[in-house]
Design a protein around this motif. Structure first.
Motif, short mmCIF file in Angstrom:
data_model
loop_
_atom_site.label_atom_id
_atom_site.label_comp_id
_atom_site.label_asym_id
_atom_site.label_seq_id
_atom_site.Cartn_x
_atom_site.Cartn_y
_atom_site.Cartn_z
N VAL A 139 0.84 -1.21 0.00
CA VAL A 139 0.00 0.00 0.00
C VAL A 139 0.86 1.25 0.00
CG1 VAL A 139 -1.73 1.30 1.29
CG2 VAL A 139 -1.93 -1.17 1.12
N THR A 140 1.94 1.24 0.79
CA THR A 140 2.84 2.39 0.84
C THR A 140 3.43 2.67 -0.54
OG1 THR A 140 3.43 1.72 3.10
CG2 THR A 140 4.83 3.37 2.03
N TYR A 141 3.90 1.62 -1.19
CA TYR A 141 4.45 1.78 -2.54
C TYR A 141 3.37 2.24 -3.52
CZ TYR A 141 9.13 -0.07 -1.60
OH TYR A 141 10.41 -0.24 -1.16
N MET A 198 3.90 5.35 -5.90
CA MET A 198 3.93 5.14 -7.35
C MET A 198 2.78 5.87 -8.05
SD MET A 198 5.11 1.16 -7.84
CE MET A 198 3.75 0.51 -6.90
N ASP A 199 1.61 5.85 -7.43
CA ASP A 199 0.45 6.52 -8.03
C ASP A 199 0.70 8.02 -8.14
OD1 ASP A 199 -2.23 6.57 -9.04
OD2 ASP A 199 -2.89 7.35 -7.11
N ALA A 200 1.28 8.61 -7.10
CA ALA A 200 1.57 10.04 -7.12
C ALA A 200 2.62 10.37 -8.18
CB ALA A 200 2.05 10.50 -5.75
N LEU A 201 3.66 9.54 -8.27
CA LEU A 201 4.69 9.77 -9.29
C LEU A 201 4.09 9.69 -10.69
CD1 LEU A 201 7.58 7.64 -7.75
CD2 LEU A 201 7.60 10.12 -8.04
N GLY A 202 3.25 8.69 -10.91
CA GLY A 202 2.63 8.54 -12.23
C GLY A 202 1.76 9.73 -12.58
N LYS A 203 1.00 10.24 -11.62
CA LYS A 203 0.10 11.37 -11.89
C LYS A 203 0.86 12.66 -12.14
CE LYS A 203 -3.91 9.56 -9.43
NZ LYS A 203 -4.76 9.64 -8.22
N LYS A 204 2.10 12.73 -11.63
CA LYS A 204 2.94 13.91 -11.87
C LYS A 204 3.79 13.76 -13.12
CE LYS A 204 1.72 16.20 -8.16
NZ LYS A 204 1.00 17.50 -8.23
N GLU A 213 10.25 7.05 -12.75
CA GLU A 213 10.51 6.94 -11.31
C GLU A 213 9.55 5.96 -10.66
OE1 GLU A 213 10.37 9.62 -13.04
OE2 GLU A 213 12.23 10.76 -12.71
N ALA A 214 8.28 5.98 -11.12
CA ALA A 214 7.30 5.04 -10.58
C ALA A 214 7.69 3.60 -10.90
CB ALA A 214 5.92 5.36 -11.15
N LEU A 215 8.18 3.37 -12.12
CA LEU A 215 8.59 2.02 -12.50
C LEU A 215 9.78 1.55 -11.68
CD1 LEU A 215 8.19 2.37 -16.38
CD2 LEU A 215 6.77 1.00 -14.83
N LYS A 216 10.65 2.47 -11.28
CA LYS A 216 11.78 2.10 -10.41
C LYS A 216 11.27 1.66 -9.05
CE LYS A 216 15.27 5.14 -12.51
NZ LYS A 216 16.12 6.36 -12.30
N SER A 267 -2.42 -1.72 -12.02
CA SER A 267 -3.05 -0.66 -12.80
C SER A 267 -2.13 0.56 -12.91
CB SER A 267 -4.38 -0.27 -12.15
OG SER A 267 -5.02 0.72 -12.90
N ILE A 268 -1.47 0.90 -11.80
CA ILE A 268 -0.53 2.03 -11.80
C ILE A 268 0.61 1.79 -12.78
CG2 ILE A 268 1.14 3.33 -10.41
CD1 ILE A 268 -0.65 2.62 -7.95
N ILE A 269 1.20 0.60 -12.70
CA ILE A 269 2.36 0.29 -13.53
C ILE A 269 1.99 0.23 -15.00
CG2 ILE A 269 4.09 -1.48 -14.00
CD1 ILE A 269 4.43 0.31 -11.44
N LEU A 270 0.86 -0.36 -15.29
CA LEU A 270 0.42 -0.43 -16.69
C LEU A 270 0.18 0.97 -17.26
CD1 LEU A 270 -2.02 -3.46 -16.42
CD2 LEU A 270 0.20 -3.43 -17.57
N ASN A 271 -0.38 1.84 -16.43
CA ASN A 271 -0.59 3.22 -16.88
C ASN A 271 0.74 3.91 -17.16
OD1 ASN A 271 -2.54 5.41 -17.36
ND2 ASN A 271 -1.56 6.38 -15.62
#
Length: 563
Positions: free
Chosen positions: A272-274, A278-284, A289-292, A310-314
């Motif tokens: 959940v923490t990740y 990751m969701d915030a990085l993706g939205k920005k 960085e999210a993939l890392k 879902s986050i990673i695929l996006n």
């Protein structure tokens, strides 16, 4: 800061509480758990016969999941059946069964019924326990924000020979923090200490979140430090609240510091923490960085959830790595990834935007093969893909299929596509089918598409009628819809229709504001009224729109028709 040295000193003389299962939650949005309804000592009544006890246990086991699922009416029905059985035996239901019903009603916000059940329990001679009162505190502190009544319940506990526990006070603290009453929440903590009740992590975490909601992240950070010093270390939920707040402010360097601090103190990071990070990085727009972070998650042996995927695929789609995203979905079973419908929708939507409708079809087939049931959004993406591929006849047949779960978005997509292709007759038929056969109410987008399409056909009276219908049906004045109509009317010098529009706006109780007039003048000027040959008509039109002696009011909606 609301805490004091006196509060810290009080911890030294209080026993260390045993950890509760609620502290292990990873959900940053769920702060303290609901007051727990636990098995209690039987009321001072005749002990029910074994068969009745078994019936009560079975009934309670059935009511509990139904209450969690929100099926409160079924809970009420089961309790009523139990009441009939216990009445025939001369004993009322147990306090446990009453509490289960009471909690279900409170969770559903049915305050009057909940209070009635509690009063009925007292009238039946069933003694409430601490859980009963905790549920009422939740009702008044979380659902109705009647805090004076929440305090009354805590005082009423003593009259029943009960003492408020950490769950009681934590529930009240959570309600106060949700209402932004942080100072009062600190007062409750002082009260707890005076009562010899030690705050726990789920008492402090709502205050941390309260500070974060008010943008006081430094205060939240300091409070977490205070919790460590006071022997009440933060848990995953507490840290997730702080990390979410830092992510919302794009303070990613501080997020990295918090993550390092968590590991240094021996706490384990959760999926959940990740996900939050990751969701915030993706939205920005920081997909790389999210993939890392996804790689770091896997290296720690954490299992990705459906939301993780879902986050990673996006992120992969944002970086045009479609083949990798499709490969992950197709190999999700072998990779032991939880590929749910949301993950497929994420990739299919991106592929649709790129016009790659065959790939959308392949993923849809892969979903069905894996027994993942498509939802309405999945099928809307597929319909949109067919429209982009100019396969409207196929899309129309799918929508006309009785088993297709179409909604307003589905029909909007097709109506718009038919208008774009110049097939106004098909668009009109689709609108008629939507409203008359499928019985789906048009939304603002539907009306905007129809009005724009009718204006392009020169059917201005019909377009005006659609606008008037939208006001009657929706009771909301849509700027996009009004602009579409005004642009169409202005292009053809349909001043009479424009005046009719404004008359209808006022007749339906909407105040004609300066924003509406500004949009009208802009529409008129953009199509040629700025030319000197047409300027004479503008003052006349504005006078007709305003009416004699009218002013341009601030924008707001009237309370009713004729206002």
């Amino acid at each position: 800061m609301g805490y004091s040295s006196a509060a810290a000193a009080a911890f030294a003389v209080l026993p260390v509480p045993s950890p509760s299962s609620s502290d292990d939650s990873d959900d940053a949005n769920t702060l303290p758990t609901n007051p727990i309804v636990e098995p209690e000592v039987a009321s001072p009544h005749q002990t029910p016969p074994p068969k009745l006890q078994q019936l009560e246990r079975g009934c309670n086991l059935a009511m509990t999941p139904l209450g969690r699922a929100g099926d409160v009416d079924q809970v009420v029905h089961l309790f009523s059946d139990l009441m009939l059985s216990t009445s025939s035996a001369g004993v009322p239901p147990s306090v446990l069964c009453y509490n289960t019903l009471l909690n279900a009603l409170v969770e559903a916000g049915r305050a009057v019924e909940a209070r009635s059940v509690f009063d009925g329990m007292l009238a039946a001679g069933v003694a409430p326990n601490a859980s009963s009162f905790n549920i009422l505190v939740k009702l008044y502190a979380w659902r109705t924000a009647d805090f004076h009544l929440a305090y009354d319940q805590i005082h009423a506990m003593r009259r029943h020979g009960l003492l408020p526990d950490v769950g009681t006070f934590s529930t009240l603290v959570t309600g106060l923090c949700r209402a932004g009453k942080l100072d009062e929440a600190w007062g409750v903590l002082d009260w707890m200490l005076q009562e010899g009740c030690r705050p726990m992590v789920h008492t402090y975490t709502p205050i941390v979140q309260g500070y974060c909601r008010q943008g006081q992240i430094e205060e939240a950070t300091n409070l977490i430090g205070f919790m460590e010093e006071a022997g009440c270390p933060p848990n995953a939920v507490t840290y997730n609240v702080l990390i979410r707040a830092l992510c919302d402010d794009a303070r990613f360097a501080e997020v990295e510091q918090v993550l390092a601090e968590i590991e240094t103190k021996g706490h384990e990071l959760s999926t959940v923490t990740y996900n939050i990070y990751m969701d915030a990085l993706g939205k920005k727009g920081m997909a790389k960085e999210a993939l890392k972070q996804f790689e770091a998650l896997q290296c720690k042996g954490l299992h990705p959830t459906a939301f993780t995927l879902s986050i990673i695929l996006n992120c992969l789609c944002c970086t045009s790595r479609f083949s990798q995203a499709i490969s992950i979905l197709e190999r999700s079973t072998d990779l032991n990834f939880c590929a749910a419908v949301v993950a497929y929708n994420t990739v299919m939507s991106r592929l649709c935007d790129m016009g790659r409708w065959p790939a959308v079809l392949e993923l849809l087939a892969d979903m069905i093969k894996k027994c993942i049931v498509p939802n309405t959004r999945t099928l809307n993406i597929f319909i949109h893909s067919l429209c982009i591929a100019d396969k409207l006849s196929v899309a129309k047949k799918l929508v006309y299929n009785q088993g297709f779960p179409a909604n307003a978005v589905t029909y909007n997509t097709l109506i718009h596509s038919f208008y774009l292709r110049g097939e106004a007759y098909e668009a009109d038929n689709m609108f008629a089918y939507m409203t008359e056969v499928a019985n789906i109410a048009p939304d603002e987008v539907t009306y905007t598409i129809m009005v724009d399409g009718l204006c392009r056909q020169g059917k201005f009276d019909k377009a005006t009628d659609f606008f008037k219908e939208s006001l009657r049906n929706r009771l909301r004045l849509s700027k996009d819809l009004l602009t579409a109509l005004l642009n169409g009317l202005a292009r053809s010098d349909r001043n009479t229709n424009i005046l009719v529009v404004f008359q209808e706006i006022e007749r339906q109780g909407f105040v004609r504001c300066y924003l509406i007039f500004g949009d009208t003048v802009r529409s008129i000027c953009q199509v040629g009224f700025r030319q000197h040959t047409k300027m004479y008509g503008l003052p006349f039109l504005l006078e007709g729109m305003l009416g004699p002696g009218k002013e341009v009011y601030p924008a707001h909606k009237g309370q009713g028709k004729g206002k």
